[in-house]
Design an enzyme around this catalytic site. Structure first.
Site, mmCIF file in Angstrom:
data_model
loop_
_atom_site.group_PDB
_atom_site.id
_atom_site.type_symbol
_atom_site.label_atom_id
_atom_site.label_comp_id
_atom_site.label_asym_id
_atom_site.label_seq_id
_atom_site.Cartn_x
_atom_site.Cartn_y
_atom_site.Cartn_z
ATOM 1 N N GLU A 35 0.838 -1.201 0.000
ATOM 2 C CA GLU A 35 0.000 0.000 0.000
ATOM 3 C C GLU A 35 0.875 1.254 0.000
ATOM 4 O OE1 GLU A 35 -2.284 2.610 3.324
ATOM 5 O OE2 GLU A 35 -1.995 0.460 3.698
ATOM 6 N N ASP A 39 0.807 3.870 -3.174
ATOM 7 C CA ASP A 39 0.430 5.265 -2.980
ATOM 8 C C ASP A 39 1.407 6.187 -3.707
ATOM 9 O OD1 ASP A 39 -1.010 7.480 -1.537
ATOM 10 O OD2 ASP A 39 0.959 7.725 -0.647
ATOM 11 N N ASP A 108 -6.964 1.203 0.566
ATOM 12 C CA ASP A 108 -5.659 0.583 0.821
ATOM 13 C C ASP A 108 -5.390 -0.561 -0.156
ATOM 14 O OD1 ASP A 108 -5.350 2.324 2.917
ATOM 15 O OD2 ASP A 108 -5.706 0.842 4.490
ATOM 16 N N GLU A 111 -4.477 0.716 -3.642
ATOM 17 C CA GLU A 111 -3.089 1.173 -3.694
ATOM 18 C C GLU A 111 -2.126 -0.010 -3.717
ATOM 19 O OE1 GLU A 111 -3.700 5.422 -1.311
ATOM 20 O OE2 GLU A 111 -3.016 3.640 -0.234
#
Length: 218
Positions: A35, A39, A108, A111
């Site tokens: 995650e 991101d 989450d 990502e």
């Protein structure tokens, strides 16, 4: 995950990206590290996208557009679009708590899936997946880029109401990674709730949720 539009050379990357901490073990790591990486990959792709979409825009216009595209709610919306929740690997407690529908978990996981594509096939492959899934949002991002708390306060002021009230109503998760739940309430009693990893983000998400409700009821 045919709807993702990527065929994995290493399917274990996707499995890890979909594994929540509630189901993790020493032999089955969760998706938190992925995650983190996803991101950053998403951020780079979106930074390039907003710059390319408006070559003349100054930073003051680019920043809210970028934030609208990478915020957790946007990631969760894309996750719903491809029904990612159905593929998430959750522990029993998280499943019974409705984890497959939670914005934070969906965002989450989205990502983490981006990171999985990046690790599997490189930046160009991840960029292609992101641009395809976020395509319509990139084209219309200016409509979504206003600060939600400011927009909600302006809505209230236009109706001679006092400013919205924000209240932290819950906090969960470990101390190093708390999840905040916030409720925003208008003077007429209308309210909405949202959760995020930072209190300010939760306030923005709650304001956005209430604005969407007000828009539907208009």
């Amino acid at each position: 995950m045919d709807r993702l539009g990527h065929s994995f050379a290493d399917p274990s990357l996707l499995q890890r990206a979909l594994t929540h901490s509630s189901l993790s073990s020493p032999t089955r790591p969760d998706n938190q590290r992925m995650e983190f990486l996803g991101d950053r990959v998403l951020g780079l792709v979106m930074a390039e996208a907003v710059l390319a979409a408006d070559p003349e825009a100054r930073e003051g216009l680019l920043a809210p557009r970028f934030n609208a595209l990478v915020r957790k709610e946007a990631c969760a919306d894309v996750a719903r679009q491809i029904d990612l929740g159905a593929a998430m690997r959750l522990g029993k407690s998280e499943m019974s708590a409705g984890g497959r529908r939670r914005v934070a978990l969906l965002g989450d996981a989205m990502e983490a899936v981006i990171a999985a594509v990046y690790l599997d096939a490189g930046f160009a492959a991840a960029q292609a997946v992101i641009l395809r899934l976020w395509g319509e949002r990139i084209a219309t991002v200016e409509d979504d880029a206003r600060d939600a708390k400011t927009a909600l306060q302006e809505w209230a002021q236009a109706r001679r109401m006092p400013p919205p009230v924000y209240e932290e109503i819950g906090r969960s998760g470990p101390d190093h990674a708390p999840l905040f739940r916030v409720r925003v309430t208008l003077d007429n009693g209308q309210h909405a709730e949202a959760e995020a990893k930072a209190k300010r983000q939760a306030e923005q998400a709650a304001a956005q949720a209430l604005l969407a409700r007000l828009d539907r009821e208009a």
